[in-house]
Write a protein that holds these residues in place. Structure first.
Motif, mmCIF file in Angstrom:
data_model
loop_
_atom_site.group_PDB
_atom_site.id
_atom_site.type_symbol
_atom_site.label_atom_id
_atom_site.label_comp_id
_atom_site.label_asym_id
_atom_site.label_seq_id
_atom_site.Cartn_x
_atom_site.Cartn_y
_atom_site.Cartn_z
ATOM 1 N N MET A 1 -3.245 -4.279 20.083
ATOM 2 C CA MET A 1 -3.983 -3.058 19.790
ATOM 3 C C MET A 1 -5.397 -3.421 19.342
ATOM 4 O O MET A 1 -5.592 -4.272 18.488
ATOM 5 N N GLU A 2 -6.383 -2.777 19.913
ATOM 6 C CA GLU A 2 -7.785 -3.048 19.602
ATOM 7 C C GLU A 2 -8.194 -2.286 18.342
ATOM 8 O O GLU A 2 -7.839 -1.125 18.169
ATOM 9 N N PRO A 3 -8.933 -2.949 17.436
ATOM 10 C CA PRO A 3 -9.373 -2.251 16.228
ATOM 11 C C PRO A 3 -10.286 -1.072 16.573
ATOM 12 O O PRO A 3 -10.998 -1.101 17.566
ATOM 13 N N ASP A 4 -10.237 -0.053 15.741
ATOM 14 C CA ASP A 4 -11.077 1.125 15.930
ATOM 15 C C ASP A 4 -12.524 0.768 15.606
ATOM 16 O O ASP A 4 -12.857 0.460 14.466
ATOM 17 N N LYS A 5 -13.370 0.806 16.628
ATOM 18 C CA LYS A 5 -14.771 0.398 16.494
ATOM 19 C C LYS A 5 -15.497 1.233 15.438
ATOM 20 O O LYS A 5 -16.205 0.695 14.594
ATOM 21 N N THR A 6 -15.308 2.548 15.461
ATOM 22 C CA THR A 6 -16.016 3.391 14.495
ATOM 23 C C THR A 6 -15.527 3.127 13.073
ATOM 24 O O THR A 6 -16.317 3.174 12.131
ATOM 25 N N PHE A 7 -14.249 2.827 12.906
ATOM 26 C CA PHE A 7 -13.735 2.499 11.573
ATOM 27 C C PHE A 7 -14.417 1.245 11.042
ATOM 28 O O PHE A 7 -14.840 1.203 9.891
ATOM 29 N N LEU A 8 -14.535 0.221 11.885
ATOM 30 C CA LEU A 8 -15.168 -1.029 11.459
ATOM 31 C C LEU A 8 -16.654 -0.843 11.153
ATOM 32 O O LEU A 8 -17.173 -1.426 10.207
ATOM 33 N N ILE A 9 -17.330 -0.007 11.937
ATOM 34 C CA ILE A 9 -18.746 0.267 11.679
ATOM 35 C C ILE A 9 -18.889 1.004 10.346
ATOM 36 O O ILE A 9 -19.742 0.660 9.521
ATOM 37 N N THR A 10 -18.043 1.995 10.128
ATOM 38 C CA THR A 10 -18.070 2.734 8.860
ATOM 39 C C THR A 10 -17.752 1.801 7.700
ATOM 40 O O THR A 10 -18.429 1.821 6.662
ATOM 41 N N LEU A 11 -16.740 0.959 7.868
ATOM 42 C CA LEU A 11 -16.364 -0.008 6.835
ATOM 43 C C LEU A 11 -17.540 -0.922 6.497
ATOM 44 O O LEU A 11 -17.819 -1.191 5.330
ATOM 45 N N ALA A 12 -18.249 -1.366 7.513
ATOM 46 C CA ALA A 12 -19.379 -2.280 7.312
ATOM 47 C C ALA A 12 -20.478 -1.660 6.456
ATOM 48 O O ALA A 12 -21.203 -2.383 5.774
ATOM 49 N N HIS A 13 -20.588 -0.333 6.472
ATOM 50 C CA HIS A 13 -21.673 0.345 5.760
ATOM 51 C C HIS A 13 -21.213 1.086 4.504
ATOM 52 O O HIS A 13 -22.019 1.773 3.868
ATOM 53 N N THR A 14 -19.951 0.944 4.137
ATOM 54 C CA THR A 14 -19.428 1.666 2.976
ATOM 55 C C THR A 14 -19.577 0.839 1.710
ATOM 56 O O THR A 14 -19.273 -0.349 1.694
ATOM 57 N N LYS A 15 -20.047 1.520 0.667
ATOM 58 C CA LYS A 15 -20.216 0.880 -0.637
ATOM 59 C C LYS A 15 -19.157 1.404 -1.602
ATOM 60 O O LYS A 15 -18.663 2.526 -1.452
ATOM 61 N N MET A 16 -18.835 0.593 -2.578
ATOM 62 C CA MET A 16 -17.873 0.981 -3.606
ATOM 63 C C MET A 16 -18.462 2.160 -4.377
ATOM 64 O O MET A 16 -19.592 2.060 -4.879
ATOM 65 N N PRO A 17 -17.722 3.283 -4.480
ATOM 66 C CA PRO A 17 -18.294 4.480 -5.089
ATOM 67 C C PRO A 17 -18.226 4.538 -6.622
ATOM 68 O O PRO A 17 -18.800 5.444 -7.225
ATOM 69 N N PHE A 18 -17.526 3.587 -7.266
ATOM 70 C CA PHE A 18 -17.362 3.671 -8.717
ATOM 71 C C PHE A 18 -17.060 2.299 -9.302
ATOM 72 O O PHE A 18 -16.849 1.338 -8.577
ATOM 73 N N GLY A 19 -17.049 2.248 -10.620
ATOM 74 C CA GLY A 19 -16.604 1.052 -11.324
ATOM 75 C C GLY A 19 -17.646 -0.043 -11.448
ATOM 76 O O GLY A 19 -18.832 0.146 -11.167
ATOM 77 N N LYS A 20 -17.158 -1.179 -11.864
ATOM 78 C CA LYS A 20 -17.996 -2.350 -12.124
ATOM 79 C C LYS A 20 -18.830 -2.760 -10.905
ATOM 80 O O LYS A 20 -19.945 -3.243 -11.042
ATOM 81 N N TYR A 21 -18.262 -2.587 -9.707
ATOM 82 C CA TYR A 21 -18.939 -3.011 -8.480
ATOM 83 C C TYR A 21 -19.506 -1.831 -7.692
ATOM 84 O O TYR A 21 -19.694 -1.925 -6.478
ATOM 85 N N LYS A 22 -19.813 -0.737 -8.399
ATOM 86 C CA LYS A 22 -20.390 0.444 -7.757
ATOM 87 C C LYS A 22 -21.628 0.047 -6.949
ATOM 88 O O LYS A 22 -22.437 -0.765 -7.403
ATOM 89 N N ASP A 23 -21.747 0.611 -5.764
ATOM 90 C CA ASP A 23 -22.879 0.409 -4.847
ATOM 91 C C ASP A 23 -22.896 -0.961 -4.164
ATOM 92 O O ASP A 23 -23.857 -1.286 -3.484
ATOM 93 N N ARG A 24 -21.855 -1.746 -4.318
ATOM 94 C CA ARG A 24 -21.748 -3.012 -3.578
ATOM 95 C C ARG A 24 -20.957 -2.718 -2.295
ATOM 96 O O ARG A 24 -19.971 -1.993 -2.325
ATOM 97 N N TYR A 25 -21.394 -3.302 -1.181
ATOM 98 C CA TYR A 25 -20.654 -3.110 0.067
ATOM 99 C C TYR A 25 -19.219 -3.604 -0.127
ATOM 100 O O TYR A 25 -18.991 -4.639 -0.760
#
Length: 76
Positions: A1-25
């Motif tokens: 099964m091939e990975p979902d391209k859009t999921f991986l692109i979104t994952l690559a640009h998502t930052k942690m929304p809270f906590g100690k590592y907030k705003d880190r990819y």
């Protein structure tokens, strides 16, 4: 099964929304933090799916794949 391209692109640009590592990819979160979530249980929803994917990617040494995707497909 091939990975979902859009999921991986979104994952690559998502930052942690809270906590100690907030705003880190997500892919740049420290391994010990991802393992802590693995043991504790990932959050529900999309963030949990992404953190679980980061865990699998790090476990298999594939972080650079996501970093390459981030460069190749800049956030729009």
């Amino acid at each position: 099964m091939e990975p979902d391209k859009t999921f991986l692109i979104t994952l690559a640009h998502t930052k942690m929304p809270f906590g100690k590592y907030k705003d880190r990819y997500l892919i740049d979160l420290p391994e010990h933090y991802i393992v802590w979530y693995y043991n504790k249980g990932f959050p529900k929803g999309k963030l949990g799916e992404m953190l679980q994917s980061v865990y699998e990617l790090k476990l298999n040494g594939l972080e650079d794949l996501v970093r390459t995707i981030k460069k190749k497909y800049p956030k729009q």
